[in-house]
Scaffold this active site. Structure first.
Site, PDB file in Angstrom:
ATOM      1  N   THR A 141       0.855  -1.188   0.000  1.00 52.70           N
ATOM      2  CA  THR A 141       0.000   0.000   0.000  1.00 52.70           C
ATOM      3  C   THR A 141       0.890   1.237   0.000  1.00 52.70           C
ATOM      4  OG1 THR A 141      -0.097   0.179   2.423  1.00 52.70           O
ATOM      5  CG2 THR A 141      -1.741  -1.239   1.338  1.00 52.70           C
TER       6      THR A 141
ATOM      7  N   ASP B 203      12.543   2.923   8.593  1.00 52.59           N
ATOM      8  CA  ASP B 203      13.946   2.611   8.293  1.00 52.59           C
ATOM      9  C   ASP B 203      14.855   3.746   8.729  1.00 52.59           C
ATOM     10  OD1 ASP B 203      13.241   0.190   7.216  1.00 52.59           O
ATOM     11  OD2 ASP B 203      13.478   0.807   5.117  1.00 52.59           O
TER      12      ASP B 203
END
Length: 212
Positions: A80, A91
């Site tokens: 998505t 991250d």
């Protein structure tokens, strides 16, 4: 920079785990957040306290969650837009926490100021490498590749902290100094890639349209 063969081998391990989690109703975004929170907590708790080996092991376990959420997306057959942004944001948070914790150790119990500078260079350059790519893609340009990307940065840094925690001399200094140089080099590579991509786009735009 990790080659395709390595990624295929890793996927053979993570894909069954991803399918199992999806089959039990776990959302990839949940795994992303859990992995990030675990990485941040472990890095900031263990590394500054000079528990480098234990910290490396725990951080590595949570960092691997990033591979599992990708496997879950593949198992679902799609990702998505929100998941992609969340994954990229997490991250950056996780990477920042790991290198901030290493810097904290260097300037604290490690008492190695010059090594702390190298760790800070790794922190800033690593964030820049990712930012340049994201900004370039937002402008319709390309900035792929480079000497050390996220996987290589984490592998080198965590191998260094782990070996140092086991008492291997010079393991962390060598790892951080090499990584600092390689990360700055990668920033230069990404900027050059963006420049070439921009030149190519400009050249294509300047070409006259073919006649009838």
């Amino acid at each position: 920079m990790l080659n395709v063969l390595a990624r295929v081998r890793i996927n053979r391990v993570t894909d069954p785990i991803g399918r199992w989690l999806v089959g039990h109703g776990v959302a990839p975004d949940v795994v992303t957040v859990v992995g990030t929170v675990g990485t941040v907590a472990a890095a900031l708790w263990f590394l500054p306290r000079d528990q480098l080996f234990v910290g490396t092991v725990v951080v590595t376990v949570f960092v691997l969650f990033d591979l599992i959420d990708g496997a879950m997306a593949r198992a679902r057959g799609h990702g998505t837009p929100f998941g992609a942004v969340l994954d990229s944001t997490c991250d950056r948070v996780a990477d920042g926490a790991v290198f901030a914790a290493i810097t904290w150790w260097c300037l604290g119990v490690g008492d190695q100021r010059l090594l702390g500078v190298a760790a800070l260079v790794c922190l800033v350059a690593g964030q820049l490498v990712s930012y340049i790519k994201a900004r370039a893609e937002g402008a319709g340009l390309s900035a792929d590749g480079g000497l050390v990307e996220r996987a290589e940065r984490l592998i080198v840094a965590l191998v260094g902290t782990g070996l140092h925690g086991l008492g291997v001399p010079y393991a962390l200094p060598v790892a951080l100094c090499v990584l600092a140089v390689a990360s700055v080099w990668t920033v230069g590579q990404r900027i050059l890639a963006v420049y070439r991509s921009a030149q190519a786009v400009a050249s294509d735009s300047a070409d006259p349209a073919p006649g009838p």
